[in-house]
Design a protein around this motif. Structure first.
Motif, PDB file in Angstrom:
ATOM      1  N   VAL A  21       0.866  -1.172   0.000  1.00  0.00           N
ATOM      2  CA  VAL A  21       0.000   0.000   0.000  1.00  0.00           C
ATOM      3  C   VAL A  21       0.902   1.220   0.000  1.00  0.00           C
ATOM      4  N   GLU A  22       0.656   2.137  -0.905  1.00  0.00           N
ATOM      5  CA  GLU A  22       1.404   3.398  -0.937  1.00  0.00           C
ATOM      6  C   GLU A  22       0.407   4.539  -0.823  1.00  0.00           C
ATOM      7  N   GLY A  27      -1.809  11.876   1.456  1.00  0.00           N
ATOM      8  CA  GLY A  27      -2.803  10.809   1.611  1.00  0.00           C
ATOM      9  C   GLY A  27      -3.978  10.925   0.660  1.00  0.00           C
ATOM     10  N   ARG A  28      -3.844  11.699  -0.378  1.00  0.00           N
ATOM     11  CA  ARG A  28      -4.952  11.916  -1.307  1.00  0.00           C
ATOM     12  C   ARG A  28      -5.036  10.813  -2.366  1.00  0.00           C
ATOM     13  N   THR A  56     -13.895   1.134  -3.196  1.00  0.00           N
ATOM     14  CA  THR A  56     -14.604   2.410  -3.353  1.00  0.00           C
ATOM     15  C   THR A  56     -15.847   2.430  -2.474  1.00  0.00           C
ATOM     16  N   ARG A  57     -16.616   1.341  -2.496  1.00  0.00           N
ATOM     17  CA  ARG A  57     -17.804   1.254  -1.640  1.00  0.00           C
ATOM     18  C   ARG A  57     -17.422   1.245  -0.159  1.00  0.00           C
ATOM     19  N   ASP A  67      -8.731  11.241  -2.926  1.00  0.00           N
ATOM     20  CA  ASP A  67      -9.068  11.755  -4.249  1.00  0.00           C
ATOM     21  C   ASP A  67      -8.983  10.675  -5.321  1.00  0.00           C
ATOM     22  N   ARG A  68      -8.022   9.754  -5.141  1.00  0.00           N
ATOM     23  CA  ARG A  68      -7.775   8.790  -6.196  1.00  0.00           C
ATOM     24  C   ARG A  68      -7.374   7.442  -5.600  1.00  0.00           C
TER      25      ARG A  68
END
Length: 150
Positions: A21-22, A27-28, A56-57, A67-68
């Motif tokens: 995980v990056e 943290g956006r 996403t859910r 954001d992404r």
């Protein structure tokens, strides 16, 4: 629950392995690397879409602000983080960076011999001579496979 634990639970629940995980500096952007060790051909686009849709859910329900979200395979030069990975990728070429130098060296590249009792074995070839080095797992800062193209 912290983000890593949440991701680990969700990704493994979908039948995949969370490799890494990056997070971007603010943290956006959340970048997730997944694998499917038993799957012929590895991760494909549909696998990434499945995990992305589920996360996403989940992030919406858990109020995780970002954001992404990027989900991808770990690639041929994947990171090696877990003890099990050091055993699983035995025989492959690996690059290791240590936190604290071992015999005045922090960077090693060689053939991974495996991992036993928290010790990672590495076979190095220097000036045509082979030597075996044992490194403490806790001292490994980064490790990444080195792809071999024949």
């Amino acid at each position: 629950m912290d983000l890593n634990a949440l991701l680990e639970t969700t990704v493994s629940g979908l039948g995949f392995e969370l490799v890494d995980v990056e997070l971007s500096p603010r943290g956006r952007t959340i970048r997730i690397f997944i694998d499917a060790p038993g799957k012929e051909g590895g991760i494909d686009v549909e696998d990434c879409a499945t995990v992305s849709n589920q996360l996403t859910r989940l992030f919406e329900v858990e109020n995780i602000d970002y954001d992404r979200l990027e989900v991808s395979s770990p690639g041929m030069d994947r990171v090696v983080k877990k003890l099990e990975d050091f055993a699983r990728f035995a025989g492959q070429s690996i690059q290791i960076k240590l936190r604290i130098p071992h015999h005045n060296r922090r960077n090693f590249q060689g053939r991974l011999l495996g991992c036993e009792n928290g010790q990672v074995g590495l076979q190095l070839t220097t000036d045509g001579k082979e030597e075996t080095v044992t490194l403490a797992f806790e001292n490994i800062e980064k490790a990444r496979l080195v792809p071999q193209f024949n």
